[in-house]
Motif scaffolding. Sequence first.
Motif, PDB file in Angstrom:
ATOM      1  N   ILE A  93     -36.161  35.526  35.773  1.00 37.73           N
ATOM      2  CA  ILE A  93     -37.552  35.740  35.362  1.00 37.73           C
ATOM      3  C   ILE A  93     -38.239  36.758  36.277  1.00 37.73           C
ATOM      4  O   ILE A  93     -39.161  37.436  35.870  1.00 37.73           O
ATOM      5  N   LEU A 123     -40.867  34.866  40.170  1.00 37.60           N
ATOM      6  CA  LEU A 123     -41.946  35.381  39.326  1.00 37.60           C
ATOM      7  C   LEU A 123     -43.167  34.494  39.522  1.00 37.60           C
ATOM      8  O   LEU A 123     -43.058  33.268  39.418  1.00 37.60           O
ATOM      9  N   ALA A 124     -44.322  35.093  39.794  1.00 34.93           N
ATOM     10  CA  ALA A 124     -45.531  34.295  40.033  1.00 34.93           C
ATOM     11  C   ALA A 124     -46.638  34.705  39.069  1.00 34.93           C
ATOM     12  O   ALA A 124     -47.266  35.754  39.249  1.00 34.93           O
ATOM     13  N   THR A 126     -48.482  31.736  37.147  1.00 34.44           N
ATOM     14  CA  THR A 126     -49.378  30.578  37.053  1.00 34.44           C
ATOM     15  C   THR A 126     -50.288  30.462  38.275  1.00 34.44           C
ATOM     16  O   THR A 126     -49.855  30.688  39.406  1.00 34.44           O
ATOM     17  N   GLY A 130     -55.034  27.704  36.009  1.00 33.69           N
ATOM     18  CA  GLY A 130     -54.454  27.662  34.672  1.00 33.69           C
ATOM     19  C   GLY A 130     -53.201  28.499  34.541  1.00 33.69           C
ATOM     20  O   GLY A 130     -53.080  29.541  35.191  1.00 33.69           O
ATOM     21  N   GLY A 131     -52.293  28.001  33.685  1.00 28.78           N
ATOM     22  CA  GLY A 131     -51.035  28.706  33.463  1.00 28.78           C
ATOM     23  C   GLY A 131     -50.862  29.162  32.025  1.00 28.78           C
ATOM     24  O   GLY A 131     -50.340  30.243  31.760  1.00 28.78           O
ATOM     25  N   THR A 155     -49.424  29.071  41.749  1.00 27.41           N
ATOM     26  CA  THR A 155     -48.889  27.730  41.976  1.00 27.41           C
ATOM     27  C   THR A 155     -47.690  27.436  41.091  1.00 27.41           C
ATOM     28  O   THR A 155     -47.467  28.125  40.102  1.00 27.41           O
ATOM     29  N   PHE A 156     -46.942  26.402  41.486  1.00 26.71           N
ATOM     30  CA  PHE A 156     -45.736  25.937  40.775  1.00 26.71           C
ATOM     31  C   PHE A 156     -44.665  27.028  40.720  1.00 26.71           C
ATOM     32  O   PHE A 156     -43.938  27.140  39.729  1.00 26.71           O
ATOM     33  N   ILE A 157     -44.565  27.861  41.746  1.00 24.76           N
ATOM     34  CA  ILE A 157     -43.667  29.017  41.659  1.00 24.76           C
ATOM     35  C   ILE A 157     -42.247  28.657  42.095  1.00 24.76           C
ATOM     36  O   ILE A 157     -42.011  28.264  43.241  1.00 24.76           O
ATOM     37  N   THR A 158     -41.318  28.816  41.156  1.00 22.25           N
ATOM     38  CA  THR A 158     -39.908  28.518  41.429  1.00 22.25           C
ATOM     39  C   THR A 158     -39.337  29.568  42.383  1.00 22.25           C
ATOM     40  O   THR A 158     -39.541  30.764  42.181  1.00 22.25           O
ATOM     41  N   THR A 207     -40.110  24.826  44.867  1.00 24.82           N
ATOM     42  CA  THR A 207     -41.331  25.105  44.101  1.00 24.82           C
ATOM     43  C   THR A 207     -42.501  25.196  45.079  1.00 24.82           C
ATOM     44  O   THR A 207     -42.652  24.310  45.926  1.00 24.82           O
ATOM     45  N   VAL A 359     -40.582  19.079  32.493  1.00 26.28           N
ATOM     46  CA  VAL A 359     -40.823  20.449  32.959  1.00 26.28           C
ATOM     47  C   VAL A 359     -40.284  21.465  31.944  1.00 26.28           C
ATOM     48  O   VAL A 359     -40.823  22.563  31.796  1.00 26.28           O
ATOM     49  N   GLY A 364     -42.516  27.763  31.252  1.00 28.87           N
ATOM     50  CA  GLY A 364     -42.149  28.846  30.332  1.00 28.87           C
ATOM     51  C   GLY A 364     -42.983  28.828  29.058  1.00 28.87           C
ATOM     52  O   GLY A 364     -42.643  29.494  28.075  1.00 28.87           O
ATOM     53  N   ALA A 366     -45.939  25.810  27.373  1.00 35.37           N
ATOM     54  CA  ALA A 366     -45.915  24.408  26.928  1.00 35.37           C
ATOM     55  C   ALA A 366     -45.815  24.329  25.395  1.00 35.37           C
ATOM     56  O   ALA A 366     -46.058  25.306  24.694  1.00 35.37           O
ATOM     57  N   GLU A 368     -47.524  23.126  22.929  1.00 33.43           N
ATOM     58  CA  GLU A 368     -48.631  23.559  22.066  1.00 33.43           C
ATOM     59  C   GLU A 368     -48.740  25.076  22.050  1.00 33.43           C
ATOM     60  O   GLU A 368     -49.040  25.692  21.019  1.00 33.43           O
ATOM     61  N   ILE A 369     -48.505  25.669  23.213  1.00 30.89           N
ATOM     62  CA  ILE A 369     -48.619  27.131  23.326  1.00 30.89           C
ATOM     63  C   ILE A 369     -47.521  27.792  22.486  1.00 30.89           C
ATOM     64  O   ILE A 369     -47.750  28.818  21.829  1.00 30.89           O
TER      65      ILE A 369
HETATM   66  C1  LIG Z   1     -41.408  22.796  38.220  1.00 30.65           C
HETATM   67  C2  LIG Z   1     -42.199  23.938  37.688  1.00 30.65           C
HETATM   68  C3  LIG Z   1     -41.774  25.226  37.922  1.00 30.65           C
HETATM   69  C4  LIG Z   1     -42.526  26.308  37.478  1.00 30.65           C
HETATM   70  N1  LIG Z   1     -42.134  27.586  37.792  1.00 30.65           N
HETATM   71  C5  LIG Z   1     -42.981  28.628  37.535  1.00 30.65           C
HETATM   72  C6  LIG Z   1     -42.681  29.948  37.997  1.00 30.65           C
HETATM   73  O1  LIG Z   1     -41.604  30.201  38.578  1.00 30.65           O
HETATM   74  N2  LIG Z   1     -43.593  30.923  37.793  1.00 30.65           N
HETATM   75  C7  LIG Z   1     -44.774  30.701  37.150  1.00 30.65           C
HETATM   76  O2  LIG Z   1     -45.563  31.615  37.010  1.00 30.65           O
HETATM   77  N3  LIG Z   1     -45.084  29.455  36.686  1.00 30.65           N
HETATM   78  C8  LIG Z   1     -44.222  28.423  36.870  1.00 30.65           C
HETATM   79  N4  LIG Z   1     -44.525  27.171  36.416  1.00 30.65           N
HETATM   80  C9  LIG Z   1     -45.787  26.963  35.745  1.00 30.65           C
HETATM   81  C10 LIG Z   1     -45.699  26.713  34.247  1.00 30.65           C
HETATM   82  O3  LIG Z   1     -45.332  27.884  33.564  1.00 30.65           O
HETATM   83  C11 LIG Z   1     -47.069  26.167  33.833  1.00 30.65           C
HETATM   84  O4  LIG Z   1     -47.184  24.863  34.370  1.00 30.65           O
HETATM   85  C12 LIG Z   1     -47.260  26.138  32.328  1.00 30.65           C
HETATM   86  O5  LIG Z   1     -47.348  27.447  31.822  1.00 30.65           O
HETATM   87  C13 LIG Z   1     -48.524  25.367  31.943  1.00 30.65           C
HETATM   88  O6  LIG Z   1     -49.624  25.795  32.669  1.00 30.65           O
HETATM   89  P1  LIG Z   1     -50.576  24.726  33.424  1.00 30.65           P
HETATM   90  O7  LIG Z   1     -49.695  23.846  34.225  1.00 30.65           O
HETATM   91  O8  LIG Z   1     -51.627  25.459  34.135  1.00 30.65           O
HETATM   92  O9  LIG Z   1     -51.168  23.860  32.272  1.00 30.65           O
HETATM   93  P2  LIG Z   1     -52.527  24.181  31.413  1.00 30.65           P
HETATM   94  O10 LIG Z   1     -52.489  25.589  30.966  1.00 30.65           O
HETATM   95  O11 LIG Z   1     -53.661  23.700  32.226  1.00 30.65           O
HETATM   96  O12 LIG Z   1     -52.282  23.221  30.207  1.00 30.65           O
HETATM   97  C14 LIG Z   1     -52.335  21.801  30.349  1.00 30.65           C
HETATM   98  C15 LIG Z   1     -51.929  21.158  29.037  1.00 30.65           C
HETATM   99  O13 LIG Z   1     -52.824  21.554  28.021  1.00 30.65           O
HETATM  100  C16 LIG Z   1     -52.118  22.132  26.947  1.00 30.65           C
HETATM  101  N5  LIG Z   1     -52.906  23.245  26.392  1.00 30.65           N
HETATM  102  C17 LIG Z   1     -53.333  24.343  27.054  1.00 30.65           C
HETATM  103  N6  LIG Z   1     -53.986  25.150  26.216  1.00 30.65           N
HETATM  104  C18 LIG Z   1     -53.958  24.546  24.995  1.00 30.65           C
HETATM  105  C19 LIG Z   1     -54.450  24.882  23.708  1.00 30.65           C
HETATM  106  N7  LIG Z   1     -55.054  26.058  23.485  1.00 30.65           N
HETATM  107  N8  LIG Z   1     -54.257  24.028  22.695  1.00 30.65           N
HETATM  108  C20 LIG Z   1     -53.622  22.851  22.894  1.00 30.65           C
HETATM  109  N9  LIG Z   1     -53.102  22.471  24.080  1.00 30.65           N
HETATM  110  C21 LIG Z   1     -53.282  23.320  25.117  1.00 30.65           C
HETATM  111  C22 LIG Z   1     -50.819  22.635  27.515  1.00 30.65           C
HETATM  112  O14 LIG Z   1     -49.840  22.749  26.539  1.00 30.65           O
HETATM  113  C23 LIG Z   1     -50.534  21.572  28.544  1.00 30.65           C
HETATM  114  O15 LIG Z   1     -49.914  20.497  27.909  1.00 30.65           O
HETATM  115  C24 LIG Z   1     -43.730  26.087  36.767  1.00 30.65           C
HETATM  116  C25 LIG Z   1     -44.129  24.783  36.484  1.00 30.65           C
HETATM  117  C26 LIG Z   1     -43.393  23.711  36.943  1.00 30.65           C
HETATM  118  C27 LIG Z   1     -43.876  22.328  36.643  1.00 30.65           C
END
Ligand SMILES: Cc1cc2nc3c(=O)[nH]c(=O)nc-3n(C[C@H](O)[C@H](O)[C@H](O)COP(=O)(O)OP(=O)(O)OC[C@H]3O[C@@H](n4cnc5c(N)ncnc54)[C@H](O)[C@@H]3O)c2cc1C
Length: 380
Positions: A93, A123-124, A126, A130-131, A155-158, A207, A359, A364, A366, A368-369
């Motif tokens: 990534i 890759l960073a 998030t 918000g991610g 945050t949450f950066i692998t 992470t 996870v 990558g 969620a 819903e997204i």
């Molecule tokens: C172990 C781990 C490793 C990771 N590694 C990386 C990495 O290497 N690099 C990186 O950049 N990120 C990484 N991530 C981050 C990951 O990509 C994000 O956690 C993910 O994109 C969701 O973002 P968020 O956690 O901010 O959740 P939010 O965006 O806050 O969302 C929270 C919840 O709300 C839901 N939601 C959000 N918007 C909507 C909508 N419009 N409609 C309905 N539901 C919605 C989401 O689906 C989710 O269930 C990692 C996460 C974890 C847990």
Amino acid sequence: MPHTDTPEQSDFRASVRRWVDSEIAPFVAGWDEAGSFPRTLYRRASELGLLQLGYPEALGGTPCALAWRLIAAEEIARAGAGGLMASLFSHNIGLPPIVEHGSAALQQLVVPGVLAGEQIAALAITEPGGGSDVARLRTTARREGDTWVLDGEKTFITSGQRADWITVAVRTGGPGPGGISLLVVPGDSPGLTRTPLDKMGWWCSDTAQLHFSSVRVPAQHLVGAENAGFRMIMANFNSERLLMSAGAVAFAQVCLDEATAWALQRQTFGQRLVEHQAIRHRLMDMRTQLIASRALLQQVTARFEATPGDSEVIADLCLLKNHATSTMQTCADHAVHILGGMGYMRGTKSERIYREVKVMQIGGGATEIMKELAWRQLAP
Ligand SMILES: Cc1cc2nc3c(=O)[nH]c(=O)nc-3n(C[C@H](O)[C@H](O)[C@H](O)COP(=O)(O)OP(=O)(O)OC[C@H]3O[C@@H](n4cnc5c(N)ncnc54)[C@H](O)[C@@H]3O)c2cc1C
């Protein structure tokens, strides 16, 4: 379950399997408990040619069809440890935007060392704020002479703790997707602090939370054009989601295999578990979902290879990720149930996979997204 491998791919699958069986599977539970795996594993993965798959020869890579990368992902997943896969292959990534859009000098600086297993890429994107909504990211980079100066938080950066190179999404322009760029930040940059995070699963994966306080990087570390980062990020997600889907299918298979083996030998009420109809039905429910996900994976992979920019293919790729991770969830649930109390004990693969499925459904992009993105690609 049948694969569609060519004879060469079958040989490759067998060699990766031998490596996983001898050098990973016996140790991975210990690495998970320890919260880390040896850094030497990157070099070993490079010696076996695994890190290089899909990258240009000029940068030390081995160009190949996606099928080869999927085979590697599937076989490594057989060890049943998602954390190992996530960190060991975090370059998949971190590097692609550099390979596709970075200057020749930036590519030479970063890519060969990572593909050789000597350095680690991450890759960073998030942020704590918000991610899912990438277009609203807040980490900034402002140009000062020959440098970019970064401030913000990820945050949450692998591989966040030990990465030598971090491809960071930053705001270099106005609000929204049109103001985002990608910058490559060396891991030892002054002003960058990294904090490890504890997780539900993926224990051996590193992470981290990253804090950027006036971190300066050379102007040449900009990937592609200024403010053109959003499209690169979106394109990068496609291959990440495909590889995650391959991993999810493989983890589901691990659960089915472990549950079947257990059900064949465990006795209750004077019979093996498989002789109880309810157990057989669980196993067949697992297989039903698994063969559907695997067929979808093969189909979407072929279409993505042929027309990677096609909106319908991208939509179906998003839906594939949901399908494959849902299959993984169902199979992990059934497997833990069939294993009974043993399924709840640390050390079984199914227990680990049960903890790791969430996870896969969040990272990558969620669930819903994925549905939203798919709809947007297909919307009339
Ligand atoms: C172990 C781990 C490793 C990771 N590694 C990386 C990495 O290497 N690099 C990186 O950049 N990120 C990484 N991530 C981050 C990951 O990509 C994000 O956690 C993910 O994109 C969701 O973002 P968020 O956690 O901010 O959740 P939010 O965006 O806050 O969302 C929270 C919840 O709300 C839901 N939601 C959000 N918007 C909507 C909508 N419009 N409609 C309905 N539901 C919605 C989401 O689906 C989710 O269930 C990692 C996460 C974890 C847990």
